[in-house]
Motif scaffolding. Sequence first.
Motif, short mmCIF file in Angstrom:
data_model
loop_
_atom_site.label_atom_id
_atom_site.label_comp_id
_atom_site.label_asym_id
_atom_site.label_seq_id
_atom_site.Cartn_x
_atom_site.Cartn_y
_atom_site.Cartn_z
N PHE A 44 117.51 46.51 57.21
CA PHE A 44 116.29 47.30 57.24
C PHE A 44 116.56 48.57 56.44
CE2 PHE A 44 112.84 49.58 59.51
CZ PHE A 44 111.86 48.62 59.35
N HIS A 45 115.74 48.83 55.42
CA HIS A 45 115.95 49.99 54.56
C HIS A 45 114.61 50.65 54.26
CE1 HIS A 45 117.57 52.50 51.38
NE2 HIS A 45 116.67 52.02 50.55
N LYS A 46 114.47 51.90 54.65
CA LYS A 46 113.26 52.69 54.39
C LYS A 46 111.98 51.95 54.77
CE LYS A 46 115.26 55.56 50.80
NZ LYS A 46 115.18 56.01 49.42
N GLY A 47 111.98 51.40 55.97
CA GLY A 47 110.79 50.75 56.49
C GLY A 47 110.53 49.34 55.99
N GLN A 48 111.48 48.76 55.27
CA GLN A 48 111.29 47.41 54.75
C GLN A 48 112.48 46.52 55.10
OE1 GLN A 48 110.73 48.09 50.49
NE2 GLN A 48 108.62 47.36 50.75
N ASN A 49 112.19 45.24 55.31
CA ASN A 49 113.25 44.26 55.52
C ASN A 49 113.86 43.89 54.19
OD1 ASN A 49 113.03 43.79 58.37
ND2 ASN A 49 111.09 42.76 57.96
N GLY A 50 115.12 43.53 54.23
CA GLY A 50 115.80 43.11 53.02
C GLY A 50 116.79 42.02 53.32
N ILE A 51 117.26 41.35 52.27
CA ILE A 51 118.26 40.30 52.43
C ILE A 51 119.31 40.45 51.33
CG2 ILE A 51 116.83 38.66 51.15
CD1 ILE A 51 118.08 36.45 52.87
N GLU A 52 120.58 40.38 51.71
CA GLU A 52 121.69 40.39 50.75
C GLU A 52 121.85 38.96 50.26
OE1 GLU A 52 125.25 42.07 52.39
OE2 GLU A 52 124.22 43.88 53.04
N TYR A 53 121.55 38.72 48.99
CA TYR A 53 121.52 37.34 48.51
C TYR A 53 122.66 36.99 47.55
CZ TYR A 53 119.23 32.88 47.86
OH TYR A 53 118.94 31.53 47.88
N PHE A 54 122.92 37.82 46.55
CA PHE A 54 123.98 37.57 45.57
C PHE A 54 125.04 38.66 45.65
CE2 PHE A 54 120.23 35.72 43.43
CZ PHE A 54 120.70 34.44 43.19
N ASN A 55 126.25 38.35 45.18
CA ASN A 55 127.25 39.39 44.96
C ASN A 55 127.90 39.15 43.61
OD1 ASN A 55 129.97 38.05 45.32
ND2 ASN A 55 129.05 37.50 47.27
N TYR A 113 129.69 44.40 44.04
CA TYR A 113 128.35 44.81 44.45
C TYR A 113 127.56 43.62 44.96
CZ TYR A 113 129.34 49.20 42.11
OH TYR A 113 129.90 50.40 41.75
N THR A 114 126.52 43.91 45.71
CA THR A 114 125.62 42.88 46.20
C THR A 114 124.22 43.14 45.68
OG1 THR A 114 124.85 41.70 48.15
CG2 THR A 114 125.19 44.03 48.40
N LEU A 115 123.53 42.08 45.34
CA LEU A 115 122.17 42.13 44.84
C LEU A 115 121.25 41.73 45.99
CD1 LEU A 115 120.86 42.41 41.89
CD2 LEU A 115 120.58 39.96 42.10
N CYS A 116 120.42 42.66 46.42
CA CYS A 116 119.56 42.44 47.59
C CYS A 116 118.11 42.41 47.16
CB CYS A 116 119.75 43.56 48.60
SG CYS A 116 121.45 43.93 48.99
N PHE A 117 117.30 41.70 47.92
CA PHE A 117 115.87 41.68 47.72
C PHE A 117 115.22 42.41 48.88
CE2 PHE A 117 117.47 38.17 45.25
CZ PHE A 117 116.76 38.29 44.07
N LEU A 118 114.51 43.47 48.57
CA LEU A 118 113.91 44.34 49.57
C LEU A 118 112.42 44.01 49.68
CD1 LEU A 118 114.81 46.67 51.38
CD2 LEU A 118 114.09 48.23 49.60
N GLY A 119 111.96 43.80 50.91
CA GLY A 119 110.56 43.48 51.15
C GLY A 119 110.38 42.07 51.67
N CYS A 120 111.47 41.36 51.92
CA CYS A 120 111.39 39.99 52.45
C CYS A 120 112.59 39.72 53.34
CB CYS A 120 111.34 38.97 51.31
SG CYS A 120 112.85 38.93 50.33
N SER A 127 111.28 44.50 45.74
CA SER A 127 112.15 45.27 44.84
C SER A 127 113.58 44.80 45.00
CB SER A 127 112.03 46.77 45.10
OG SER A 127 112.33 47.07 46.43
N ILE A 128 114.38 45.08 44.00
CA ILE A 128 115.79 44.68 44.01
C ILE A 128 116.63 45.90 44.33
CG2 ILE A 128 117.70 43.89 42.58
CD1 ILE A 128 115.78 42.12 41.11
N LEU A 129 117.56 45.72 45.24
CA LEU A 129 118.44 46.79 45.66
C LEU A 129 119.87 46.38 45.31
CD1 LEU A 129 118.09 49.42 47.39
CD2 LEU A 129 118.80 48.05 49.32
N ILE A 130 120.59 47.26 44.65
CA ILE A 130 121.98 46.98 44.30
C ILE A 130 122.84 47.96 45.07
CG2 ILE A 130 123.68 46.91 42.45
CD1 ILE A 130 121.26 46.35 40.58
#
Length: 181
Positions: A91-102, A53-60, A144-147
């Motif tokens: 881009f997810h539900k109107g917000q930028n995100g970045i895949e940072y950890f796995n 899995y990847t741990l993403c930060f949504l909103g940045c 928010s954090i997206l997994i």
Amino acid sequence: MTVSLICIMIALLLAFYSFKNSNVFGNNLILEQLNLDVSENAIDFKIEIADQYTLCFLGCKDLNLNQAKLNLGKADKEISLRINFLKYSFFHKGQNGIEYFNFLADETGQYRLLIKNTKSIQFFFSRLASMKMILGSKKTSDISILIKKYNHPLKKISVLVPTILSLMLFSLGIILLLKKF
């Protein structure tokens, strides 16, 4: 005429292959979305399928951890978080995100993400250093954090390359076809 038709047919086959495998970019791979709250540093979530899995930060679009530490664990077992070599923006539900950890989840069950020094994390609107200085950082409450399931970069490239080749071959086929007339 036949060379142009062959180019167009190969381009269509490559495009079909690319679109068939394009779910590596899709939002259908999302496991869970969790709010990152400053007051609560432990986040619990459930994994039902053992996978990577990847741990993403949504909103940045970028972040700086500074002195913050992230620990992931299941019961008494700690799981290592690896920083992605290529940090993809999405881009997810109107917000930028970045895949940072796995991370690799060997077992199903309840997991806990512990974040220490949450206030020291800086979230940015842009990856460019000049824009970071101009725009400043975002509030932690907006993040928010997206997994989601991890897709290896080679998987993503295996979709992008045939797509580009199909566009090039299709263009070449059309040019050769129009050149005949």
